[in-house]
Write an enzyme that holds these catalytic residues in place. Structure first.
Site, mmCIF file in Angstrom:
data_model
loop_
_atom_site.group_PDB
_atom_site.id
_atom_site.type_symbol
_atom_site.label_atom_id
_atom_site.label_comp_id
_atom_site.label_asym_id
_atom_site.label_seq_id
_atom_site.Cartn_x
_atom_site.Cartn_y
_atom_site.Cartn_z
ATOM 1 N N GLN A 1 1.147 -1.127 0.047
ATOM 2 C CA GLN A 1 0.209 0.138 0.045
ATOM 3 C C GLN A 1 0.785 1.388 0.105
ATOM 4 O O GLN A 1 1.717 1.301 -0.883
ATOM 5 C CB GLN A 1 -1.018 -0.226 1.074
ATOM 6 C CG GLN A 1 -1.764 -1.188 1.048
ATOM 7 C CD GLN A 1 -3.116 -1.020 -0.185
ATOM 8 O OE1 GLN A 1 -3.217 -0.055 -0.681
ATOM 9 N NE2 GLN A 1 -3.707 -2.201 -0.158
ATOM 10 N N SER A 2 0.720 2.182 0.794
ATOM 11 C CA SER A 2 1.342 3.271 0.780
ATOM 12 C C SER A 2 3.009 3.637 1.297
ATOM 13 O O SER A 2 3.542 4.479 1.205
ATOM 14 C CB SER A 2 0.680 4.636 1.511
ATOM 15 O OG SER A 2 -0.489 4.824 0.939
ATOM 16 N N VAL A 3 3.107 2.371 1.649
ATOM 17 C CA VAL A 3 4.717 2.293 2.068
ATOM 18 C C VAL A 3 5.534 2.576 0.654
ATOM 19 O O VAL A 3 6.549 2.867 0.467
ATOM 20 C CB VAL A 3 5.321 0.868 2.335
ATOM 21 C CG1 VAL A 3 6.658 0.515 2.469
ATOM 22 C CG2 VAL A 3 4.698 0.540 3.890
#
Length: 408
Positions: free
Chosen positions: A130-132
């Site tokens: 995801q937003s990593v």
């Protein structure tokens, strides 16, 4: 309260196998993830480890160099206790179970203190970040800037002329890296018609509406208007990473996957290929489509903890890494301060505490890289929460990780 918050302290969440997800030859229709539900419970317990079975992807080559060794100095933490946010104590084992953990790893001074896999995940399994992904892209931008390739202060419309047609024409990379542009983007997950849902459709993560042609990620970017001055306030918007990636590709003439392979993945001693999901135009979903194994996430995080270095090789400029520890607290307010009261956001990384200078890469459904350079401490947690955002779970995870850190 999120619909999953009440599960803390109750029975262990069931694995994908126990739930029957994708079990059988063939699996029954009701146990197969679809574009409508693949990232929601219970299907995400399977799909986050099997993204290449669901979506087109582009590989990020690890190169042909040696794998960077992660020596072990294992310590038992399962029974280690920490203070829970609501009072009382929890063990590490309870926290990992209650927060739907797929994998967890702690590094201290370059050595693995603990590493655990759950939900049938293995050391060879890539997991959606995801937003990593945003923080990986942010590190790449720092490298390209140090190489003199990118001007952080140039109007984006000068770097990518198409952007002159939308609100990003007079924004800069500095604005989008700190998510301080004045461009509208509604970060509402799973809400019909929101800009975030439009990106999900464009990236192939959601079905297009009946009778509509699926846009590309960059088609959506060009529809976004400017609604306030740039640089006024931090507001989390995933699209800013996709804009930064577009600029990097246009200026260098190379794809995002190739850039990350050449500049990062082949230099950190990664063990396996990473990959991005891509849209119909082959554009990588820079803001959330990155996948890698637990130990390779740990190698990336360790490199950042060591000032951007792997051994004697400087991968990310040390000055860039140091800049991630300083942010503008006056532009960082609720709801972001609920988890990090003295925090900030800087160049696609979350600063946990400005006084300490520790920082994090975070993604919905419970993805986390936590980095404390002063203590040479790294924690990686990959999860499949049953909701996009569960503040209670985030509080539990941070209490657990910081208690482990402070015990060393």
């Amino acid at each position: 309260m999120s619909r999953a918050a009440s599960t803390v302290g109750h029975d262990r969440p069931r694995t994908a196998r126990e739930l029957g997800i994708m079990q059988g030859f063939p699996p029954p229709p009701e146990k197969r993830p679809t574009l409508e539900n693949w990232d929601l419970p219970p299907f995400n317990r399977w799909s986050f480890q099997n993204i290449r079975s669901l979506f087109p992807t582009v590989g990020i080559n690890r190169g042909d160099g040696p794998v960077f060794d992660l020596p072990q100095a294992l310590r038992p933490f399962d029974d280690f206790r920490f203070e829970a946010p609501e009072g009382g104590e929890k063990t590490v084992a309870q926290c990992l179970s209650d927060t739907y953990t797929d994998a967890f790893l702690v590094l201290h001074k370059g050595k693995v203190l603990t590493g655990s896999y759950f939900n049938d995940m293995s050391p060879a399994t890539p997991h959606l970040s995801q937003s990593v992904a945003k923080s990986v892209v942010g590190a790449l931008i720092g490298i390209l800037h140090a190489d003199g390739v990118l001007d952080l202060g140039a109007p984006l419309g000068d770097l990518v002329p198409e952007l002159k047609r939308c609100g990003y024409k007079d924004a800069t990379l500095n604005h989008v890296l700190d998510m301080q542009s004045g461009v509208r983007f509604t970060e509402d997950y799973g809400i019909p018609g929101s800009d975030m849902t439009r990106i999900d459709i464009a990236s192939g993560w959601r079905p297009a509406r009946k009778g509509e042609i699926r846009p590309t990620i960059r088609d959506v970017i060009l529809t976004l208007p400017k609604v306030r001055d740039h640089g006024v306030i931090f507001e989390y918007r995933s699209i800013e990473t996709d804009v930064a990636a577009w600029v990097a590709e246009r200026v260098t003439g190379a794809s995002l996957a190739q850039l990350i392979s050449d500049r990062i993945w082949s230099r950190i001693g990664a063990e396996t290929e990473a990959f991005f999901t891509v849209d119909a135009a082959g554009t990588a979903l820079a803001d959330g489509g990155f996948n890698a194994t637990l130990r390779d996430y740990a190698r990336f995080a360790l490199m950042m903890a060591e000032g951007g270095k792997v051994g004697d090789r400087q991968v990310v400029p040390e000055t860039w890494v140091e800049s991630l520890r300083r942010g503008e607290a006056d532009k960082f307010g609720a709801p972001y301060t609920d988890l990090s009261p003295n925090g900030a956001y800087r160049r696609h990384w979350w600063i946990r505490d400005l006084g300490r200078g520790d920082f994090m890469a975070r993604g919905v459904f419970g993805q986390l890289l936590y980095i404390d350079p002063d203590n040479r401490f790294v924690a990686v947690k990959l999860s499949t929460w049953p909701d996009y955002l569960i503040p209670t779970f985030g509080q539990y995870e941070m209490r657990m990780i910081e208690a482990i850190r402070d015990s060393l």
